[in-house]
Design a protein around this motif. Structure first.
Motif, PDB file in Angstrom:
ATOM      1  N   GLU A  32      68.333  64.592  63.280  1.00  0.00           N
ATOM      2  CA  GLU A  32      67.803  65.954  63.446  1.00  0.00           C
ATOM      3  C   GLU A  32      66.433  66.100  62.800  1.00  0.00           C
ATOM      4  O   GLU A  32      65.563  66.792  63.336  1.00  0.00           O
ATOM      5  CB  GLU A  32      68.792  66.980  62.889  1.00  0.00           C
ATOM      6  CG  GLU A  32      70.111  66.943  63.670  1.00  0.00           C
ATOM      7  CD  GLU A  32      70.858  68.270  63.731  1.00  0.00           C
ATOM      8  OE1 GLU A  32      70.414  69.249  63.100  1.00  0.00           O
ATOM      9  OE2 GLU A  32      71.888  68.314  64.434  1.00  0.00           O
ATOM     10  N   THR A  33      66.238  65.444  61.647  1.00  0.00           N
ATOM     11  CA  THR A  33      64.928  65.486  60.994  1.00  0.00           C
ATOM     12  C   THR A  33      63.859  64.885  61.908  1.00  0.00           C
ATOM     13  O   THR A  33      62.708  65.301  61.892  1.00  0.00           O
ATOM     14  CB  THR A  33      64.973  64.712  59.655  1.00  0.00           C
ATOM     15  OG1 THR A  33      66.054  65.218  58.879  1.00  0.00           O
ATOM     16  CG2 THR A  33      63.681  64.866  58.873  1.00  0.00           C
ATOM     17  N   PHE A  34      64.248  63.906  62.704  1.00  0.00           N
ATOM     18  CA  PHE A  34      63.314  63.258  63.627  1.00  0.00           C
ATOM     19  C   PHE A  34      63.226  63.984  64.970  1.00  0.00           C
ATOM     20  O   PHE A  34      62.602  63.493  65.907  1.00  0.00           O
ATOM     21  CB  PHE A  34      63.718  61.791  63.836  1.00  0.00           C
ATOM     22  CG  PHE A  34      63.230  60.867  62.747  1.00  0.00           C
ATOM     23  CD1 PHE A  34      63.749  60.954  61.458  1.00  0.00           C
ATOM     24  CD2 PHE A  34      62.237  59.937  62.991  1.00  0.00           C
ATOM     25  CE1 PHE A  34      63.295  60.118  60.435  1.00  0.00           C
ATOM     26  CE2 PHE A  34      61.771  59.091  61.980  1.00  0.00           C
ATOM     27  CZ  PHE A  34      62.301  59.184  60.708  1.00  0.00           C
ATOM     28  N   GLY A  35      63.862  65.162  65.075  1.00  0.00           N
ATOM     29  CA  GLY A  35      63.699  65.974  66.282  1.00  0.00           C
ATOM     30  C   GLY A  35      64.700  65.692  67.391  1.00  0.00           C
ATOM     31  O   GLY A  35      64.536  66.209  68.500  1.00  0.00           O
TER      32      GLY A  35
ATOM     33  N   PRO B 365      63.044  70.968  66.122  1.00  0.00           N
ATOM     34  CA  PRO B 365      62.101  70.753  65.022  1.00  0.00           C
ATOM     35  C   PRO B 365      61.509  72.080  64.545  1.00  0.00           C
ATOM     36  O   PRO B 365      61.398  73.041  65.309  1.00  0.00           O
ATOM     37  CB  PRO B 365      61.015  69.866  65.628  1.00  0.00           C
ATOM     38  CG  PRO B 365      61.376  69.644  67.045  1.00  0.00           C
ATOM     39  CD  PRO B 365      62.581  70.429  67.385  1.00  0.00           C
ATOM     40  N   ARG B 388      59.079  64.641  56.907  1.00  0.00           N
ATOM     41  CA  ARG B 388      60.479  64.241  57.082  1.00  0.00           C
ATOM     42  C   ARG B 388      61.105  63.804  55.769  1.00  0.00           C
ATOM     43  O   ARG B 388      62.297  64.015  55.547  1.00  0.00           O
ATOM     44  CB  ARG B 388      60.570  63.115  58.118  1.00  0.00           C
ATOM     45  CG  ARG B 388      60.336  63.604  59.536  1.00  0.00           C
ATOM     46  CD  ARG B 388      60.254  62.441  60.512  1.00  0.00           C
ATOM     47  NE  ARG B 388      60.096  62.907  61.885  1.00  0.00           N
ATOM     48  CZ  ARG B 388      59.756  62.122  62.902  1.00  0.00           C
ATOM     49  NH1 ARG B 388      59.523  60.822  62.692  1.00  0.00           N
ATOM     50  NH2 ARG B 388      59.649  62.614  64.118  1.00  0.00           N
ATOM     51  N   ILE B 392      61.971  68.138  56.305  1.00  0.00           N
ATOM     52  CA  ILE B 392      61.447  69.109  57.268  1.00  0.00           C
ATOM     53  C   ILE B 392      61.481  68.456  58.649  1.00  0.00           C
ATOM     54  O   ILE B 392      61.007  67.329  58.825  1.00  0.00           O
ATOM     55  CB  ILE B 392      59.998  69.515  56.895  1.00  0.00           C
ATOM     56  CG1 ILE B 392      59.981  70.167  55.511  1.00  0.00           C
ATOM     57  CG2 ILE B 392      59.406  70.438  57.959  1.00  0.00           C
ATOM     58  CD1 ILE B 392      58.616  70.187  54.860  1.00  0.00           C
ATOM     59  N   LYS B 393      62.098  69.158  59.604  1.00  0.00           N
ATOM     60  CA  LYS B 393      62.225  68.610  60.950  1.00  0.00           C
ATOM     61  C   LYS B 393      60.880  68.679  61.662  1.00  0.00           C
ATOM     62  O   LYS B 393      60.411  69.774  61.994  1.00  0.00           O
ATOM     63  CB  LYS B 393      63.268  69.386  61.750  1.00  0.00           C
ATOM     64  CG  LYS B 393      64.665  69.313  61.156  1.00  0.00           C
ATOM     65  CD  LYS B 393      65.652  70.119  61.991  1.00  0.00           C
ATOM     66  CE  LYS B 393      66.996  70.185  61.293  1.00  0.00           C
ATOM     67  NZ  LYS B 393      67.935  71.070  62.001  1.00  0.00           N
ATOM     68  N   ALA B 394      60.274  67.536  61.874  1.00  0.00           N
ATOM     69  CA  ALA B 394      58.937  67.494  62.461  1.00  0.00           C
ATOM     70  C   ALA B 394      58.876  66.463  63.565  1.00  0.00           C
ATOM     71  O   ALA B 394      59.605  65.486  63.551  1.00  0.00           O
ATOM     72  CB  ALA B 394      57.924  67.158  61.375  1.00  0.00           C
TER      73      ALA B 394
END
Lengths: 454, 454
Positions: A32-35, B365, B388, B392-394
């Motif tokens: 999820e952090t990686f989208g 994200p 990340r 933080i979802k990026a």
């Protein structure tokens, strides 16, 4: 008769569920952090969705579900009389348990393409089933943890998946893993150079043994498989593949100079290696490995595989790659996909071997209240209700059993604290809190109890 | 041909997975706070474990798995020729998908009794499969969320399950649910009083209509089912069951004065009602309901059922009870069990109808970095890697596509922030952060970016 479970399947105890959840949640959080977004697909698919997608051997290993009701009604009498099991299958079974998460994902993309935004980054953590012969680390029901991107050919994805592997394994405390990377186009280039596409597998299998048996024996094996002396001369750089990743790529460039496809593979790999060098890795090593082939006919670009830290005997703990035509099998052309998978069961074994489950919060109460009777039970339950509202895991021993039995229960479950509250405590509106590790006992109010146990 | 999934099964989109996970995690967290431990059992069991446990109709609804390989070899020729589907089933299928979580749990307890500490409080959240006719809210694959205690007859468990229901539904924002409770022994007592055990179901079915059709019509129905005028006179208190729970229990005490079992049922219920009154409930109502019968032959003590808040049209959203001989079917006698279940799919529909999913953190994200080219991409990926690490979802848009396409992607996925970083930003080592809701833009350093997005 003692009940049992089918071979190749497992019951998971509370500790095992907690440890497995710890791994899965670490992976999901990173996804999820990686989208990446989660999807789920049904456990069984129409047989037509799965059959013919995994080769003949795969078809055989797919678990088929018997049609409900009078399933023989539609079956051909002659085939039944001849006991033609394979031909009868499709007449009495229309559904099958999923064999992996990739084909159901491809089906999902095609079916829901109009509801989706591309590029679509999905993850999926669900069980799959294979009627394989069970052995150590191989089960008939096991989880796959997959992340894939569809709808983009960008090589940033490949760079990102390396970051993702590094992030997950670092979070799990599994440092010094090796992420091996190759590119299908380099393998094609090598095949061109040795002048024999059909010898490619023999070639990589032999080359893979270089560390173990030495160059002479490897060349001997290649010759015995019909690879020419001349071809072996042309790929000499592969026998001296000991430099840095970039040096090895330079060597490949010269070696594959005559193969357009091979050069394209090196270019793609160079982009990923450069990006990774710039971005850095927390604990993993990245290594170009031209012997890496994993399901050769499946991947069309990058190929990944992750090895456990040196010293741990274990096959790959993750793998993946790019496949340029994921959804073509369901009639949706030109959708490129790239993805990776985490091998949950093997990661479990590695973490266990290295003692890396210590930090996992086991599913047990923080405190057990001893049950001295109905009135004392109620007094305790009032405190327990408060504690639970503060998210403290608390439990009343349900029966007014002998003290020894209740304390044994606390010990067996390795519960850290026990509360004793008899008529004296009730009168004074206090609780006696016992630390089961130190043996220390103290009297405290309900407010203190909450403070100490939080 | 457009691919599809078997009827009665579902694909879950990212939003649906997030909403379902929110419910399941709320339930699991409460289970653990109350001292329950997770276990998992295989998706398929040996057919002998499941068959004959759910009645004839249940057997029919169990999904059977076809044996692998030459499955017809062992089948009887004559039965095949006669197309005796039911009799052939056991010859060509040895495994079946689990139908519920209770029978596999009973099997688990018997199989692992020597590794367990009793009383054993387990929870289990896994899918089950039934070849039922699909309809609104009824699926062929669905999750059950069960908590059970085995090895204790303590009524504190019953009190605790009411607290557990209240905790979960309050946490989900689902206030004003009604937890209905009854006791099998009271039903037996009523049967004794009306002098007809075999008329009990007819009796409770008729009584259940009291609110809708009135006393006269209910009595008429009872008479038509063969319940005597005299019997109906004896149970008059049930027609005036409008007092508090304790008043109703008093009425039951007088009515059931001649039934030892009936009085025991009232006594048990009184304990649970009193405990609940003392402990309090956060948002649920507890209501004695003597018409509550749920699988009459299964439960032996308490019976629970939860109704959604008034105004929401939905069947029960949870249920359970005590069964004094859970593991007897597998040869382990005298192990009492009590448990409850949460109806995930119905809870989902209720939360959706009441707009209670607003707080769920959707899997998307927090920020999308626009991709202007390889150099800009690398500059962005370095920042994304940092973000990340701060959880933080990026995400970087993977391709150097037209600005409009990338912004549309951000809008479609409802991403809150977009970062723009071209050559100018790279030179100044800054980022342009755009709030996609307000349209506001500002320049900031990488450190600022982390601060603002965290």
């Amino acid at each position: 008769m003692k009940p049992s479970i089918p071979k190749g399947t497992r019951d998971f105890s509370p500790t095992e569920v907690a440890n497995r959840s710890y791994i899965m949640n670490t992976i999901k959080t990173a996804f999820e952090t990686f989208g990446f977004q989660p999807i789920e697909t049904p456990s069984f698919e129409n047989s037509s969705t799965l059959m013919g997608k995994y080769g003949e051997e795969g078809d055989r290993l797919i678990f088929k579900i018997l049609n409900s009701g009078d399933f023989l009604k539609k079956a051909d009498e002659q085939l039944l009389a001849d006991k033609e099991s394979t031909k009868v299958t499709s007449q009495i079974s229309e559904k099958a348990l999923r064999y992996d998460l990739t084909v159901p994902f491809a089906r999902y993309v095609v079916q829901h393409q109009n509801e989706m935004t591309f590029p679509f980054k999905r993850y999926q953590v669900q069980p799959v089933w294979r009627a394989d012969r069970p052995q150590k680390g191989r089960f008939r029901e096991f989880y796959q943890c997959d992340a894939d991107v569809v709808g983009s050919k960008s090589l940033w994805q490949e760079a990102e998946f390396i970051q993702l592997y590094d992030t997950v394994f670092t979070k799990l405390g599994l440092t010094e893993t090796t992420i091996k990377i190759n590119n299908r186009k380099i393998l094609s280039g090598i095949a061109e150079v040795i002048g024999a596409q059909d010898k490619l597998i023999d070639f990589t299998v032999a080359l893979d043994k270089l560390d173990k048996i030495g160059q002479a024996k490897v060349e001997e094996e290649m010759l015995s498989k019909g690879i020419s002396e001349e071809a072996i001369q042309k790929v000499q750089p592969l026998f001296n593949f000991k430099g840095s990743n970039l040096e090895n790529l330079d060597a490949l460039d010269s070696m594959l100079a005559t193969s357009e496809e091979g050069l394209q593979g090196v270019k793609e790999l160079r982009f990923v290696i450069n990006a990774t060098t710039e971005l850095g890795l927390q604990s993993a090593n990245l290594e170009v490995d031209v012997t890496l082939a994993r399901g050769l006919n499946y991947y069309t670009g990058a190929i990944f595989e992750v090895s456990a830290p040196k010293g741990v005997k274990m096959g790959s703990i993750g793998g993946g790659g790019r496949y340029d035509d994921l959804t073509g099998i369901f009639g949706m052309k030109d959708v490129s996909g790239v993805g990776i998978s985490f091998g949950l069961d093997r990661i479990y074994l590695v973490l266990e071997e290295l003692g890396l489950f210590k930090a996992v919060d086991l599913p047990k109460p923080k405190v057990l209240f001893i049950n001295f009777g109905d009135a004392e039970g109620l007094y305790c339950m009032k405190a327990i209700t408060e504690l639970r509202k503060h998210n403290i895991k608390a439990e009343l021993y349900p029966d007014t059993a002998k003290m020894k039995k209740q304390m044994t229960y606390a010990n067996n479950r390795q519960i850290e604290y026990v509360v004793l509250a008899g008529s004296q405590e009730i009168e004074q509106e206090i609780f006696t809190l016992k630390n089961m590790i130190t043996g220390e006992q103290q009297k405290c109010s309900k407010a203190d109890l909450i403070k100490k146990l939080r």
